[in-house]
Design an enzyme around this catalytic site. Structure first.
Site, PDB file in Angstrom:
ATOM      1  N   CYS A 140      68.249  83.351 -21.018  1.00 47.19           N
ATOM      2  CA  CYS A 140      68.712  82.476 -22.105  1.00 47.19           C
ATOM      3  C   CYS A 140      70.226  82.599 -22.297  1.00 47.19           C
ATOM      4  CB  CYS A 140      67.980  82.822 -23.383  1.00 47.19           C
ATOM      5  SG  CYS A 140      67.873  84.599 -23.708  1.00 47.19           S
ATOM      6  N   HIS A 220      70.543  84.067 -30.507  1.00 47.83           N
ATOM      7  CA  HIS A 220      71.688  84.893 -30.111  1.00 47.83           C
ATOM      8  C   HIS A 220      72.966  84.200 -30.578  1.00 47.83           C
ATOM      9  CE1 HIS A 220      69.165  87.172 -27.334  1.00 47.83           C
ATOM     10  NE2 HIS A 220      68.914  86.115 -26.592  1.00 47.83           N
TER      11      HIS A 220
HETATM   12  N1  LIG Z   1      61.623  85.394 -24.933  1.00 51.35           N
HETATM   13  C1  LIG Z   1      62.851  85.179 -24.592  1.00 51.35           C
HETATM   14  O1  LIG Z   1      63.737  85.212 -25.448  1.00 51.35           O
HETATM   15  C2  LIG Z   1      63.219  84.889 -23.172  1.00 51.35           C
HETATM   16  C3  LIG Z   1      64.300  84.052 -22.934  1.00 51.35           C
HETATM   17  C4  LIG Z   1      64.644  83.737 -21.618  1.00 51.35           C
HETATM   18  C5  LIG Z   1      63.961  84.327 -20.569  1.00 51.35           C
HETATM   19  N2  LIG Z   1      62.925  85.181 -20.843  1.00 51.35           N
HETATM   20  C6  LIG Z   1      62.242  85.772 -19.689  1.00 51.35           C
HETATM   21  O2  LIG Z   1      61.039  85.075 -19.480  1.00 51.35           O
HETATM   22  C7  LIG Z   1      60.042  85.957 -18.985  1.00 51.35           C
HETATM   23  C8  LIG Z   1      58.845  85.907 -19.931  1.00 51.35           C
HETATM   24  O3  LIG Z   1      59.276  86.322 -21.211  1.00 51.35           O
HETATM   25  P1  LIG Z   1      58.463  85.966 -22.510  1.00 51.35           P
HETATM   26  O4  LIG Z   1      59.377  86.225 -23.644  1.00 51.35           O
HETATM   27  O5  LIG Z   1      57.836  84.610 -22.392  1.00 51.35           O
HETATM   28  O6  LIG Z   1      57.348  87.083 -22.477  1.00 51.35           O
HETATM   29  P2  LIG Z   1      56.021  87.129 -23.344  1.00 51.35           P
HETATM   30  O7  LIG Z   1      56.173  86.335 -24.588  1.00 51.35           O
HETATM   31  O8  LIG Z   1      55.638  88.545 -23.418  1.00 51.35           O
HETATM   32  O9  LIG Z   1      54.988  86.343 -22.441  1.00 51.35           O
HETATM   33  C9  LIG Z   1      54.560  86.818 -21.195  1.00 51.35           C
HETATM   34  C10 LIG Z   1      53.109  86.465 -21.042  1.00 51.35           C
HETATM   35  O10 LIG Z   1      52.655  86.886 -19.772  1.00 51.35           O
HETATM   36  C11 LIG Z   1      51.329  87.399 -19.913  1.00 51.35           C
HETATM   37  N3  LIG Z   1      51.116  88.386 -18.870  1.00 51.35           N
HETATM   38  C12 LIG Z   1      51.315  89.714 -18.892  1.00 51.35           C
HETATM   39  N4  LIG Z   1      51.037  90.252 -17.689  1.00 51.35           N
HETATM   40  C13 LIG Z   1      50.662  89.226 -16.897  1.00 51.35           C
HETATM   41  C14 LIG Z   1      50.230  89.129 -15.565  1.00 51.35           C
HETATM   42  N5  LIG Z   1      50.150  90.197 -14.759  1.00 51.35           N
HETATM   43  N6  LIG Z   1      49.887  87.918 -15.070  1.00 51.35           N
HETATM   44  C15 LIG Z   1      49.960  86.808 -15.862  1.00 51.35           C
HETATM   45  N7  LIG Z   1      50.345  86.849 -17.148  1.00 51.35           N
HETATM   46  C16 LIG Z   1      50.699  88.043 -17.652  1.00 51.35           C
HETATM   47  C17 LIG Z   1      51.271  87.973 -21.301  1.00 51.35           C
HETATM   48  O11 LIG Z   1      50.054  87.661 -21.924  1.00 51.35           O
HETATM   49  P3  LIG Z   1      48.706  88.388 -21.768  1.00 51.35           P
HETATM   50  O12 LIG Z   1      48.935  89.779 -21.239  1.00 51.35           O
HETATM   51  O13 LIG Z   1      48.164  88.340 -23.153  1.00 51.35           O
HETATM   52  O14 LIG Z   1      48.007  87.516 -20.823  1.00 51.35           O
HETATM   53  C18 LIG Z   1      52.279  87.137 -22.088  1.00 51.35           C
HETATM   54  O15 LIG Z   1      51.656  86.116 -22.812  1.00 51.35           O
HETATM   55  C19 LIG Z   1      60.724  87.326 -18.877  1.00 51.35           C
HETATM   56  O16 LIG Z   1      61.276  87.464 -17.576  1.00 51.35           O
HETATM   57  C20 LIG Z   1      61.851  87.224 -19.880  1.00 51.35           C
HETATM   58  O17 LIG Z   1      62.924  88.085 -19.601  1.00 51.35           O
HETATM   59  C21 LIG Z   1      62.522  85.445 -22.122  1.00 51.35           C
END
Ligand SMILES: NC(=O)c1ccc[n+]([C@@H]2O[C@H](COP(=O)([O-])OP(=O)(O)OC[C@H]3O[C@@H](n4cnc5c(N)ncnc54)[C@H](OP(=O)(O)O)[C@@H]3O)[C@@H](O)[C@H]2O)c1
Length: 354
Positions: A140, A220
């Site tokens: 982001c 941010h």
């Molecule tokens: N949030 C932010 O601010 C943001 C911004 C930009 C980029 N990102 C990036 O985007 C990515 C995801 O972040 P996020 O914030 O969306 O994380 P998140 O909210 O924790 O979502 C990740 C999802 O993946 C699922 N998961 C966990 N292990 C898994 C597996 N082995 N296979 C499939 N699903 C699985 C989890 O759910 P269950 O375990 O319940 O299935 C969870 O719902 C990361 O690389 C992060 O750095 C995040």
């Protein structure tokens, strides 16, 4: 139609799934999760086919009364491309599966740049990723900085970027993150990882970044200083940024004094999940310090641009993922893709109409 699988249905994955579904040239094959919870139920309620990411946990879905369409491998095989939105580090673990099924995949900014063939920002390097197997949609913060740097570099030339990133401690649902009552230099060492990450998009750019974390969940905030290789007026820079897609230059009269007010505006405007896909730049913060003191010994004129921008961490990468799908598959050029993406999700509707 481009068949898109979404592996990981959390903060980013659920938003990307909705954005992909809205596109005229794409369909969502399904989404994968590891466990049944409110997000799994929401996926089912929205009519997305749900796949099990971990085979041994399938009985848990049955116990919760949630039907599965299959295993994640079947989702990967049935997709033209997968958006991997799993937690940081899991995307890298999944890379072997994508290669095994010969399905290109988009990883997210939490993964290391070394894991992928290329890093992507729609405004800055759309044309460079076609045919790549693994592409990382940058974080982001890097997305927000790249969108700003690209037009400034093209129009004025950049000598150096210096940015302080005041980062939210966690997303609204991340009750386990902090700080709760503190201000943390994070990382303490300089430069923070954000500058090198921007260099995955602009390899030649000189950039230093400093990071902090604060007890906030909304957005941010970036305090930006760019030394430009020319001497534009502040009004000229403002006009340039106002003409860019995915930029919201905040007019003074709106009275938006911080991230809270911006989020309120997004809610009032009816944005889904109060998402703000654009960089939010305070118009009155755009300042250019120039003059005789800025003439280098070699006679070159430079000037210092300053501004504040707020970045909605949960959503600015969402349109970027949609564009990356077309860019990797060679299905559209940059302008066509950005226009299609923004039109389909309502990002072409300004937050304020005048
Ligand atoms: N949030 C932010 O601010 C943001 C911004 C930009 C980029 N990102 C990036 O985007 C990515 C995801 O972040 P996020 O914030 O969306 O994380 P998140 O909210 O924790 O979502 C990740 C999802 O993946 C699922 N998961 C966990 N292990 C898994 C597996 N082995 N296979 C499939 N699903 C699985 C989890 O759910 P269950 O375990 O319940 O299935 C969870 O719902 C990361 O690389 C992060 O750095 C995040």
């Amino acid at each position: 139609m481009i068949r898109v699988g979404i592996n990981g249905y959390g903060t980013i994955g659920k938003r990307v799934a909705d954005a992909v579904r809205a596109q005229p040239d794409m369909e969502v094959v399904g989404v994968a999760k590891t466990r049944p919870n409110f997000e799994a139920q929401s996926a089912v309620d929205k009519g997305f086919d749900l796949y099990a990411a971990i085979e041994e946990r399938k009985p848990r879905f049955a116990e919760a009364g949630i039907d599965l369409a299959g295993d994640v491998e079947e989702l990967v095989e049935a997709s033209d491309i997968v958006v991997d939105a799993c937690p940081s580090g899991i995307g890298a673990d999944n890379a072997g599966m994508y290669r095994e099924y010969d399905t290109p995949a988009l990883l997210q900014g939490g993964e290391d740049a070394e894991v992928v063939d290329s890093s992507f920002n729609a405004r800055s390097n759309f044309d460079t990723v076609e045919g790549d197997d693994l592409v990382r949609v940058v974080s982001c913060n890097t997305t927000g900085l790249s969108r700003l740097i690209a037009p400034l570099q093209e129009e004025y030339g950049i000598e150096k970027v210096r940015t302080t990133l005041v980062r939210r401690g966690g997303d609204p649902a991340q009750s386990d993150r902090g700080p709760i009552n503190d201000i943390l230099p994070n990382p303490v060492s300089l430069p923070s990882h954000h500058g090198p990450d921007v260099n995955t998009i602009f390899p030649e750019l000189r950039i230093d970044t400093l990071g902090l974390k604060v007890p906030a969940t909304l957005m941010h905030m970036h305090s930006v200083n760019v030394t430009l290789e020319s001497e534009p007026s502040a009004a000229g820079v403002r006009d340039l940024l106002e003409s860019e897609p995915r930029m919201f230059v905040i007019p003074e009269w709106l009275g938006l004094d911080g991230a809270g007010a911006i989020k309120e505006l997004a809610q009032d405007a009816g944005r889904p999940r109060a998402d703000i896909w654009e960089n939010c730049i305070w118009g009155e913060s755009i300042s250019v310090e120039s003059g005789s003191s800025s003439i280098r010994a070699d006679g070159e004129v430079v000037s210092d641009l300053y501004l504040f921008q707020a970045i909605h961490q949960e959503s600015d990468v969402v349109p970027e993922n949609v564009d990356a799908i077309r860019a990797v598959l060679g299905e559209a050029d940059q302008a066509e893709s950005i226009t299609t993406t923004d039109g389909a999700i309502g990002l072409d509707e300004p937050l304020v109409r005048r």
